[in-house]
Write a protein that holds these residues in place. Structure first.
Motif, PDB file in Angstrom:
ATOM      1  N   ALA B 149       0.835  -1.208   0.000  1.00 14.19           N
ATOM      2  CA  ALA B 149       0.000   0.000   0.000  1.00 14.19           C
ATOM      3  C   ALA B 149       0.868   1.255   0.000  1.00 14.19           C
ATOM      4  CB  ALA B 149      -0.940  -0.004   1.210  1.00 14.19           C
ATOM      5  N   LEU B 150       1.970   1.220   0.758  1.00 17.48           N
ATOM      6  CA  LEU B 150       2.838   2.402   0.812  1.00 17.48           C
ATOM      7  C   LEU B 150       3.561   2.645  -0.519  1.00 17.48           C
ATOM      8  CD1 LEU B 150       4.247   2.032   4.440  1.00 17.48           C
ATOM      9  CD2 LEU B 150       2.617   3.756   3.645  1.00 17.48           C
ATOM     10  N   THR B 151       3.819   1.586  -1.277  1.00 21.35           N
ATOM     11  CA  THR B 151       4.426   1.817  -2.600  1.00 21.35           C
ATOM     12  C   THR B 151       3.451   2.534  -3.532  1.00 21.35           C
ATOM     13  OG1 THR B 151       3.721  -0.260  -3.676  1.00 21.35           O
ATOM     14  CG2 THR B 151       5.813  -0.318  -2.457  1.00 21.35           C
ATOM     15  N   GLY B 152       2.173   2.501  -3.182  1.00 20.72           N
ATOM     16  CA  GLY B 152       1.154   3.132  -4.029  1.00 20.72           C
ATOM     17  C   GLY B 152       1.325   4.630  -4.185  1.00 20.72           C
ATOM     18  N   VAL B 153       2.057   5.261  -3.277  1.00 20.87           N
ATOM     19  CA  VAL B 153       2.269   6.713  -3.350  1.00 20.87           C
ATOM     20  C   VAL B 153       3.563   7.029  -4.089  1.00 20.87           C
ATOM     21  CG1 VAL B 153       1.061   6.994  -1.160  1.00 20.87           C
ATOM     22  CG2 VAL B 153       3.566   6.943  -1.168  1.00 20.87           C
ATOM     23  N   MET B 154       4.216   6.015  -4.635  1.00 19.36           N
ATOM     24  CA  MET B 154       5.547   6.204  -5.218  1.00 19.36           C
ATOM     25  C   MET B 154       5.528   6.063  -6.742  1.00 19.36           C
ATOM     26  SD  MET B 154       7.641   4.009  -2.325  1.00 19.36           S
ATOM     27  CE  MET B 154       9.271   4.554  -2.823  1.00 19.36           C
ATOM     28  N   SER B 155       6.335   6.902  -7.380  1.00 14.35           N
ATOM     29  CA  SER B 155       6.455   6.773  -8.831  1.00 14.35           C
ATOM     30  C   SER B 155       7.580   5.810  -9.183  1.00 14.35           C
ATOM     31  CB  SER B 155       6.710   8.136  -9.466  1.00 14.35           C
ATOM     32  OG  SER B 155       7.950   8.656  -9.053  1.00 14.35           O
ATOM     33  N   ARG B 156       8.512   5.599  -8.261  1.00 17.39           N
ATOM     34  CA  ARG B 156       9.661   4.728  -8.521  1.00 17.39           C
ATOM     35  C   ARG B 156      10.029   4.014  -7.228  1.00 17.39           C
ATOM     36  NH1 ARG B 156      14.097   8.162  -8.786  1.00 17.39           N
ATOM     37  NH2 ARG B 156      15.072   6.992  -7.106  1.00 17.39           N
ATOM     38  N   TYR B 289      11.166   7.073  -5.132  1.00 13.69           N
ATOM     39  CA  TYR B 289      10.671   8.450  -5.146  1.00 13.69           C
ATOM     40  C   TYR B 289       9.168   8.485  -5.014  1.00 13.69           C
ATOM     41  CZ  TYR B 289       9.899  13.270  -6.492  1.00 13.69           C
ATOM     42  OH  TYR B 289       9.511  14.577  -6.494  1.00 13.69           O
ATOM     43  N   VAL B 292       9.757   6.526   1.478  1.00 10.99           N
ATOM     44  CA  VAL B 292       8.772   6.409   2.556  1.00 10.99           C
ATOM     45  C   VAL B 292       9.410   5.712   3.749  1.00 10.99           C
ATOM     46  CG1 VAL B 292       6.552   5.431   3.248  1.00 10.99           C
ATOM     47  CG2 VAL B 292       6.816   6.328   0.936  1.00 10.99           C
TER      48      VAL B 292
END
Lengths: 345, 345
Positions: B149-156, B289, B292
């Protein structure tokens, strides 16, 4: 299998960021970009961003009808903050049988402030067998979806506090203006009276999303807006303020059951918070059993967070049942490191 | 509308906790409890837990076939850790047209260690138009779903580290035995050789779930198990160890792309960690990027966390499409404060 075909409607900071991110992903292409800015119309969308790519340099157009072709899979709308203002645009896209992802803060949970429009969008989406989703970093993730996910490990929830302490320093002139950076306390009072300080849009959406997700009925919703007066001169790339003036705005909101605060939201936003010892971060405290205390430090960056959420939710939106969906209806967001088409069902 | 009808299969610490939690919820009832323990068979399930309730004191039975009646909505299986061991039980339930939620750690992502059994369960579930889900606090949430879920806010995303530092002090004699609390380093070496230290089950599941969710292909998976030798005597309710002996086990695992660690897992478990200055917590660091850095302190309690996940996922499982599902296929978990039936579609 053809690439996922995306149209971007609105080519400001968000639209450009979405384009940049899409260009780094596999299995997806941008077939159209719509913006009304006279300096943009007729120019290539790549000319406004900094990406090395062999993607077609699609020309920016002001004629959205011409861009919404049959083979477009998703239109990402990055034009508005309020459901009422973006509603007609969304209906136009849905009516062409194209899925919509909206950055409008109120669209993260349009049931909160515009239940009739939400109902109508749900029906129009279903009639056209497509999906509409509003998302972003906040509302859409930090102060709602993440809170909800953390309650999933709890047998009992007594109360919820979500606090997002962030820096406005990376943002541009529009945000400085909207957040009152540099104005005097008197100007703030005047602008508050005439309703020209926007502050954070999305508390009602976040609070209502949480309440609906965990199955509680709130009796009352309140929100407050206070100036953050700086004691020292502060300066960021696009913002500047003198001691005694505003470094930003502190917004708070509460969802009540009876007279008790069940959901408590705190969201102070300012430039250069560390100059007066404020550490930025996202903090969630949920009382109950077991108690959960979460901190993300520094805060998840706002601009790129919203961009990433919009792009990363594309496959989920394409896979979803038809209708108006919110973040609590769909599987968890996730980064896309492989070919986007592999995520389609 | 009839209440959600649940059967609990396995009435150990997890099964009892699930029963206790279900009894605090609205719109749900326990129609059957199955366990083979001679001291339990024929006694009321309420006699083994501490809840004030007017629920029927259903008698514990060793005859699961008799409990899997047509009107049962979900069977929660809290009997095993490994897919192979629980497979026949799951198939039995699915074949009766009843949804399954399993606490078996490997069932959180059975594709990882038993792809053939996963495929078979998926087919059997679909044939019978029901759903099977494995869940729990870890695997199932802390070191996988929350990371995703936290990777969901990441572009890379460049690399992922998930660390769960927890205390075993609240756990009972079985866990003390499994985690080698109190044994000498020599005993640990011997038991490691004969394969009788279980340690944490679930790294392969968590690592594979993350990789599949974000669309990467790992070249290699490795895991290690080391003793945590205490320098001071430690004592918890059910555990005791002398200086020089084991306070618990430190487990680590890595998912590699080429020779680079892409996913790094750390999970030291011990009694009374604070006696030597170890602060417990769940920590997720994702490079990329934007970066987190998340901390939940103290760690989300293991036992109640797993119990809550199993109960809170009931409506999602009932709403899901037929087949084998994992936590990445379903909407985010959430606490259930209202009537469970309100969450059914």
């Amino acid at each position: 299998m053809k690439k996922v075909n995306v149209v971007i409607w609105g080519y400001g900071a968000m639209g450009k960021g979405i384009a940049e991110m899409l260009l780094t992903k596999k299995g997806v292409e941008v077939s159209g970009v719509c913006d009304l800015h006279p300096d943009m119309i007729g120019k290539g969308f790549l000319d406004f961003i900094d990406v090395s790519t062999d993607h077609d340099n699609v020309l920016i157009s002001d004629d959205i009808d011409n861009l919404l072709k049959d083979d477009v899979d998703v239109a990402i709308l990055a034009t508005d903050s309020f459901t009422k203002k973006t509603y007609d645009k969304i209906v136009k896209v849905l009516s062409k049988g194209i899925n919509v992802i909206s950055t409008a803060e109120e669209m993260a949970y349009p049931q909160a402030s515009n239940p009739d429009l939400a109902k109508s969008m749900n029906e129009i989406a279903k009639e056209n067998k497509v999906t509409v989703l509003g998302t972003g970093i906040n509302p859409g993730f930090v102060m709602d979806l993440l809170v909800i996910a953390l309650t999933g490990v709890m047998s009992r929830v007594d109360s919820i506090e979500a606090k997002r302490v962030n820096s406005l320093s990376p943002f541009g002139p529009t945000v400085m203006e909207e957040q009152g950076v540099g104005i005097t306390p008197e100007e703030f009072t005047n602008r508050l009276r005439e309703g020209s300080v926007s502050g954070h849009v999305g508390f009602k959406e976040s609070v209502t999303m949480i309440a609906d997700a965990i199955g509680i009925k709130l009796d009352k919703f309140e929100q407050q807006m206070k100036p953050i007066i700086t004691n020292v001169d502060r300066k960021s790339k696009y913002g500047e303020t003198k001691a005694g003036n505003l470094a930003g705005i502190d917004m708070t909101a509460q969802g009540f059951i009876g007279d008790e605060v069940m959901i408590d939201m705190k969201h102070p936003q300012q430039i250069e918070p560390e100059m007066e010892g404020t550490n930025t971060g996202d903090f969630i405290t949920i009382k109950g059993y077991p108690e959960v205390n979460m901190a993300i430090q520094p805060e998840i960056e706002g601009g790129i967070g919203t961009i990433a959420m919009c792009v990363n939710m594309i496959p989920h939106v394409m896979n979803a049942k038809a209708g108006l969906k919110t973040m609590i209806d769909l599987p968890v967001p996730r980064a896309i490191l492989g070919d986007m088409r592999n995520l389609l069902e």
